[in-house]
Design an enzyme around this catalytic site. Structure first.
Site, PDB file in Angstrom:
ATOM      1  N   LEU A  16      55.111  48.827  45.324  1.00 36.65           N
ATOM      2  CA  LEU A  16      54.961  49.098  46.751  1.00 36.65           C
ATOM      3  C   LEU A  16      55.913  50.144  47.303  1.00 36.65           C
ATOM      4  CD1 LEU A  16      54.320  45.436  48.003  1.00 36.65           C
ATOM      5  CD2 LEU A  16      52.669  47.212  47.387  1.00 36.65           C
ATOM      6  N   HIS A  22      44.558  50.977  42.792  1.00 35.04           N
ATOM      7  CA  HIS A  22      44.452  50.695  44.229  1.00 35.04           C
ATOM      8  C   HIS A  22      43.223  49.815  44.457  1.00 35.04           C
ATOM      9  CE1 HIS A  22      45.033  51.398  48.502  1.00 35.04           C
ATOM     10  NE2 HIS A  22      43.715  51.522  48.585  1.00 35.04           N
TER      11      HIS A  22
HETATM   12  C1  GRF Z   1      46.642  44.861  43.223  1.00 33.44           C
HETATM   13  O1  GRF Z   1      45.610  44.580  44.117  1.00 33.44           O
HETATM   14  C2  GRF Z   1      46.815  46.349  43.071  1.00 33.44           C
HETATM   15  O2  GRF Z   1      45.636  47.052  43.147  1.00 33.44           O
HETATM   16  C3  GRF Z   1      47.660  46.684  44.261  1.00 33.44           C
HETATM   17  O3  GRF Z   1      48.557  45.611  44.374  1.00 33.44           O
HETATM   18  C4  GRF Z   1      47.987  44.446  43.798  1.00 33.44           C
HETATM   19  C5  GRF Z   1      48.925  43.969  42.751  1.00 33.44           C
HETATM   20  O4  GRF Z   1      48.561  42.754  42.181  1.00 33.44           O
HETATM   21  N1  GRF Z   1      48.264  47.984  44.130  1.00 33.44           N
HETATM   22  P1  GRF Z   1      49.301  42.224  40.895  1.00 33.44           P
HETATM   23  O5  GRF Z   1      50.799  42.263  41.196  1.00 33.44           O
HETATM   24  O6  GRF Z   1      48.957  43.108  39.744  1.00 33.44           O
HETATM   25  O7  GRF Z   1      48.822  40.818  40.713  1.00 33.44           O
END
Ligand code: GRF
Length: 215
Positions: free
Chosen positions: A84, A103
């Site tokens: 993030l 994404h």
């Molecule tokens: C996923 O939806 C990804 O696309 C987004 O953040 C979320 C992460 O989920 N960028 P995780 O940590 O892989 O479970």
């Protein structure tokens, strides 16, 4: 020599799990490092339990710290999977066209600064669209802007909430990201790819054009 992958996470890490699971011992790619900006990210525990090196970035905006970790692990490809923070420009420059992100929407729609997590799915529902999906794209200096490499389409149902939609998209992400990494490993760099139609069909329920790739 397998392509050496660093996965960057900020939380749960389910895409990390999907990727590590999909890359068996004979795969042309291997996750050699998991980087996080949060020491409490659950995905770090998963990596440690599997003997994968992990590092928590002390200063996530410090490119030198990133580059030290990445070169120490001899990383070929960086995968952002639920990371993030913006990647420092020095890292983008050093690994130009060797960083990909997943994404949870069909970019260029529903992307950009502030569009992460449930906000994406809330915006999709508020937008009244019938289809969403997931995108793997190259990473450049701005959020969600680099060239699209592959997408998977996911239907939006009438009774969907952000939670139900997020879950359906996540299942699709778990197929898309390994496919992107395997395509990159076979080509030696990230490339446009399409999912193999023999893959499990749960995310191909949108009928025609359920799978597509970048032009
Ligand atoms: C996923 O939806 C990804 O696309 C987004 O953040 C979320 C992460 O989920 N960028 P995780 O940590 O892989 O479970």
């Amino acid at each position: 020599m397998p392509m050496r992958i660093a996965v960057c996470i900020s939380g749960r890490g389910s895409n990390l799990v999907a990727l590590v699971t999909a890359l068996g011992p004979d795969a042309p790619a291997r996750v050699v490092l998991v980087l996080s900006n949060r020491a409490s990210a659950p995905g770090l525990e998963y990596a440690r339990a599997r003997g994968i090196a992990t590092a928590v970035l002390v200063a996530p905006s410090d490119g030198a710290e990133w580059l030290g970790r990445l070169s120490e692990a001899k990383v070929d490809l960086i995968v952002l999977a639920g990371f993030l923070r913006l990647v420092p420009s020095a890292v983008i420059a050093h690994y130009r066209d060797r960083i990909i992100n997943i994404h949870p929407a069909l970019l260029p729609s529903f992307g950009g600064p502030g569009m992460y997590g449930h906000r994406v799915h809330e915006a999709v529902l508020a937008g009244g669209v019938q289809e969403t999906g997931a995108t793997v794209h190259l990473v450049d200096e701005e959020y969600d802007r680099g060239a699209t490499l592959g997408q998977i389409r996911v239907p939006v149902h009438g009774g969907d909430t952000p939670d139900t939609l997020a879950e359906r998209v996540l299942q699709a992400e778990h197929r898309l990201l390994p496919a992107a990494v395997l395509a990159a490993a076979r080509a030696g760099r990230p490339v446009p790819f399409a999912l193999d139609r023999s893959d499990p069909p749960e995310a191909q329920t949108s009928g025609k054009n359920s799978v597509c790739h970048a032009p």
